[in-house]
Motif scaffolding. Structure first.
Motif, mmCIF file in Angstrom:
data_model
loop_
_atom_site.group_PDB
_atom_site.id
_atom_site.type_symbol
_atom_site.label_atom_id
_atom_site.label_comp_id
_atom_site.label_asym_id
_atom_site.label_seq_id
_atom_site.Cartn_x
_atom_site.Cartn_y
_atom_site.Cartn_z
ATOM 1 N N GLY A 108 32.556 24.885 45.776
ATOM 2 C CA GLY A 108 33.088 25.688 44.683
ATOM 3 C C GLY A 108 33.654 24.866 43.543
ATOM 4 O O GLY A 108 33.387 25.145 42.369
ATOM 5 N N GLU A 109 34.442 23.847 43.870
ATOM 6 C CA GLU A 109 35.044 23.039 42.805
ATOM 7 C C GLU A 109 33.977 22.329 41.984
ATOM 8 O O GLU A 109 34.035 22.294 40.744
ATOM 9 N N LEU A 110 32.981 21.781 42.652
ATOM 10 C CA LEU A 110 31.929 21.055 41.946
ATOM 11 C C LEU A 110 31.089 22.003 41.095
ATOM 12 O O LEU A 110 30.710 21.667 39.965
ATOM 13 N N LEU A 111 30.787 23.188 41.615
ATOM 14 C CA LEU A 111 29.987 24.141 40.852
ATOM 15 C C LEU A 111 30.726 24.623 39.614
ATOM 16 O O LEU A 111 30.153 24.670 38.513
ATOM 17 N N MET A 112 31.989 24.969 39.751
ATOM 18 C CA MET A 112 32.747 25.460 38.602
ATOM 19 C C MET A 112 32.940 24.353 37.565
ATOM 20 O O MET A 112 32.893 24.611 36.357
ATOM 21 N N LEU B 124 34.360 34.813 53.274
ATOM 22 C CA LEU B 124 33.657 33.968 52.312
ATOM 23 C C LEU B 124 33.923 34.446 50.886
ATOM 24 O O LEU B 124 34.060 33.636 49.961
ATOM 25 N N GLU B 125 34.006 35.754 50.703
ATOM 26 C CA GLU B 125 34.280 36.302 49.373
ATOM 27 C C GLU B 125 35.686 35.941 48.893
ATOM 28 O O GLU B 125 35.910 35.766 47.693
ATOM 29 N N VAL B 126 36.627 35.831 49.809
ATOM 30 C CA VAL B 126 37.973 35.381 49.439
ATOM 31 C C VAL B 126 37.909 33.974 48.856
ATOM 32 O O VAL B 126 38.514 33.675 47.810
ATOM 33 N N ILE B 127 37.170 33.086 49.518
ATOM 34 C CA ILE B 127 37.034 31.709 49.032
ATOM 35 C C ILE B 127 36.307 31.695 47.690
ATOM 36 O O ILE B 127 36.691 30.967 46.760
ATOM 37 N N GLU B 128 35.266 32.512 47.573
ATOM 38 C CA GLU B 128 34.558 32.621 46.294
ATOM 39 C C GLU B 128 35.493 33.064 45.170
ATOM 40 O O GLU B 128 35.471 32.512 44.064
ATOM 41 N N ALA B 129 36.282 34.084 45.451
ATOM 42 C CA ALA B 129 37.184 34.625 44.428
ATOM 43 C C ALA B 129 38.177 33.562 43.964
ATOM 44 O O ALA B 129 38.512 33.479 42.775
ATOM 45 N N HIS B 130 38.642 32.758 44.892
ATOM 46 C CA HIS B 130 39.557 31.674 44.550
ATOM 47 C C HIS B 130 38.933 30.755 43.501
ATOM 48 O O HIS B 130 39.580 30.387 42.510
ATOM 49 N N HIS B 131 37.679 30.382 43.705
ATOM 50 C CA HIS B 131 37.014 29.472 42.772
ATOM 51 C C HIS B 131 36.615 30.165 41.474
ATOM 52 O O HIS B 131 36.795 29.618 40.384
ATOM 53 N N LEU B 132 36.068 31.360 41.576
ATOM 54 C CA LEU B 132 35.565 32.057 40.393
ATOM 55 C C LEU B 132 36.668 32.389 39.395
ATOM 56 O O LEU B 132 36.486 32.280 38.184
ATOM 57 N N PHE B 133 37.823 32.795 39.936
ATOM 58 C CA PHE B 133 38.865 33.333 39.069
ATOM 59 C C PHE B 133 40.150 32.516 39.077
ATOM 60 O O PHE B 133 41.139 32.905 38.452
ATOM 61 N N GLY B 134 40.149 31.374 39.774
ATOM 62 C CA GLY B 134 41.306 30.493 39.768
ATOM 63 C C GLY B 134 42.543 31.101 40.412
ATOM 64 O O GLY B 134 43.669 30.830 39.971
ATOM 65 N N ILE B 135 42.343 31.900 41.442
ATOM 66 C CA ILE B 135 43.437 32.609 42.092
ATOM 67 C C ILE B 135 43.740 31.975 43.450
ATOM 68 O O ILE B 135 42.825 31.804 44.265
ATOM 69 N N PRO B 136 44.995 31.608 43.731
ATOM 70 C CA PRO B 136 45.316 31.050 45.054
ATOM 71 C C PRO B 136 45.178 32.102 46.146
ATOM 72 O O PRO B 136 45.269 33.308 45.892
ATOM 73 N N GLY B 137 44.955 31.629 47.365
ATOM 74 C CA GLY B 137 44.707 32.534 48.474
ATOM 75 C C GLY B 137 45.805 33.543 48.725
ATOM 76 O O GLY B 137 45.540 34.675 49.130
ATOM 77 N N GLU B 138 47.053 33.151 48.471
ATOM 78 C CA GLU B 138 48.167 34.068 48.738
ATOM 79 C C GLU B 138 48.195 35.247 47.760
ATOM 80 O O GLU B 138 48.940 36.210 47.975
ATOM 81 N N ARG B 139 47.392 35.173 46.691
ATOM 82 C CA ARG B 139 47.332 36.295 45.747
ATOM 83 C C ARG B 139 46.012 37.063 45.860
ATOM 84 O O ARG B 139 45.621 37.788 44.965
ATOM 85 N N ILE B 140 45.346 36.871 46.985
ATOM 86 C CA ILE B 140 44.119 37.613 47.282
ATOM 87 C C ILE B 140 44.341 38.392 48.574
ATOM 88 O O ILE B 140 44.828 37.832 49.559
ATOM 89 N N ARG B 141 44.017 39.663 48.554
ATOM 90 C CA ARG B 141 44.126 40.444 49.782
ATOM 91 C C ARG B 141 42.829 41.216 50.003
ATOM 92 O O ARG B 141 42.009 41.389 49.102
ATOM 93 N N VAL B 142 42.658 41.692 51.231
ATOM 94 C CA VAL B 142 41.484 42.470 51.624
ATOM 95 C C VAL B 142 41.943 43.793 52.201
ATOM 96 O O VAL B 142 42.869 43.832 53.021
ATOM 97 N N LEU B 143 41.326 44.873 51.757
ATOM 98 C CA LEU B 143 41.563 46.187 52.316
ATOM 99 C C LEU B 143 40.232 46.784 52.774
ATOM 100 O O LEU B 143 39.212 46.633 52.091
ATOM 101 N N VAL B 144 40.256 47.450 53.916
ATOM 102 C CA VAL B 144 39.069 48.154 54.405
ATOM 103 C C VAL B 144 38.972 49.497 53.692
ATOM 104 O O VAL B 144 39.934 50.274 53.667
ATOM 105 N N HIS B 145 37.812 49.740 53.107
ATOM 106 C CA HIS B 145 37.578 50.953 52.304
ATOM 107 C C HIS B 145 36.198 51.502 52.705
ATOM 108 O O HIS B 145 35.174 51.090 52.161
ATOM 109 N N PRO B 146 36.156 52.400 53.684
ATOM 110 C CA PRO B 146 34.869 52.799 54.268
ATOM 111 C C PRO B 146 33.914 53.478 53.304
ATOM 112 O O PRO B 146 32.698 53.429 53.503
#
Length: 389
Positions: A132-136, A220-242
């Motif tokens: 991610g770092e190298l790609l961005m 994997l999407e959490v890690i992607e979001a970190h790189h794409l949008f410069g957001i640390p992991g502690e500011r990313i959450r996941v919710l189940v939405h059926p």
């Protein structure tokens, strides 16, 4: 005329991209189609879309591709191998690249497109997870525009109005929960590959379907979001939405929360990527919430039953080559599960074992990351062999 290279043309994302492109024949065309081994399917697509170039990753299939194109009376030029694909995406054969090759195999062509300053419609998770770092850095240095095509990241991109410089207070990725939503850990012990690939909402390939079932896909999407949008992991959450209608939330400092909603169809995200900043027709109808049941449900993910999500957060926090190790070990474990060699619950066990054994490795070069990838695969294969014995 926008010329588009579709990498992974015979997959579900490739089919969706070609559908959107075909709706706009006066503004875009598929100029490069690339596939892995499915030469007959690639030939069928070439007969329909008539690209200038066709690439098969399997060099042994080159003759079949070349002869098939000739027999069809097409002017499409045949190519084989990763080097040929890298050269095409970096050259003047295309303006935009749909990067939808599954797995670490898609990394080289994705980096080539970024270094060539192309518009990169990114569906290959591993490019960001592995490097991610190298790609961005490559995208920024060479003026490439990255538009994520995962529905969740595309939703965030839309909520940020395409401006990655806007820093949200928090982002929330939604997960359908896959075919095993609500199942206990004990119940998951006996699931079969056929059950795991039967996703209730999305039509996807077997590997990504298993990742969705284990929630590794969301990790994997959490890690992607970190790189794409410069957001640390502690500011990313996941919710189940059926219902899979709200694709992501973005919270801002002023207390506002924006969400992007839509029917679960990849053509929406692809139309955003191909047309941005304009909106173009995708073939997807507008969302009618009443017709979809009139309700939206959300719940915390069960990390006891689905520990892969927690492992992804752990790898993100560890940094360095840990995400590459996570991804490689998971690829090997999922492959073994699909072959019937290990059970579903062995997937997180194999990944955790690799993370536990991982030496401290920097992520400062492709060679270092590929070495970590190879090491993790070796560790995973050894663990799988012991379990399968």
């Amino acid at each position: 005329m926008q010329r588009v290279a579709i990498l992974g043309a015979t997959g579900s994302i490739g089919a969706s991209a070609l559908d959107v492109i075909a709706r706009h024949p006066h503004r875009m065309r598929a100029s490069v189609l690339a596939a892995g081994t499915r030469v007959d399917e690639l030939l069928a697509l070439c007969r329909t879309h008539r690209p200038e170039h066709a690439v098969i990753a399997d060099a042994a299939a080159y003759r079949a591709l070349r002869d098939g194109l000739r027999d069809a009376g097409l002017d499409t030029e045949a190519h084989a191998g990763a080097d040929a694909l890298d050269a095409l995406v970096a050259g003047d054969a295309c303006d935009s690249v749909v990067a939808a090759i599954v797995g670490a195999a898609g990394l080289s062509s994705t980096l080539s497109a970024a270094r060539a300053g192309k518009r990169l419609l990114l569906a290959n998770k591993e490019s960001l997870v592995l490097a991610g770092e190298l790609l961005m850095q490559a995208a920024q240095a060479h003026g490439a525009t990255i538009v994520p095509i995962d529905s969740e990241h595309n939703a965030i991109f839309q909520c940020l109005a395409g401006n990655p410089g806007e820093t949200p207070a928090r982002i929330t990725l939604t997960a359908s929960g896959g075919p095993f939503r609500g199942w206990s850990r004990d119940a998951l012990a006996a699931v079969t590959p056929a059950q795991a690939v039967a996703h209730p909402k999305w039509s996807m390939g077997p590997k990504i379907s298993v990742d969705s079932a284990s929630l590794m896909n969301k990790g994997l999407e959490v890690i992607e979001a970190h790189h794409l949008f410069g957001i640390p992991g502690e500011r990313i959450r996941v919710l189940v939405h059926p219902q899979s209608l709200v694709h992501s939330f973005v919270d801002f400092a002023d207390g506002s929360t924006l969400a992007q909603l839509g029917l679960p169809d990849m053509r929406t995200a692809l139309a955003v990527g191909l047309g941005w900043p304009q909106r173009i027709a995708s073939g997807v109808p507008a969302l009618d919430l009443l017709a979809e049941g009139g309700r939206l449900d959300f719940a915390e993910p069960d990390l006891d039953a689905f520990p892969c999500l927690a492992l992804a957060f752990r790898a993100l926090q560890a940094g360095g080559a840990a995400p590459a190790v996570l991804n490689a070990a998971n690829e090997e474990a999922v492959s073994a599960f699909l072959q019937g060699r290990i059970g579903f619950l062995s997937i997180p066990d194999v990944v955790a074992h690799a993370l536990d054994a991982m030496p401290a490795t920097p992520a400062d070069s492709i060679d270092a990351l590929l070495a970590a990838d190879a090491w993790a695969r070796s560790q995973a294969c050894a663990r799988i062999a012991r379990k399968a014995a």
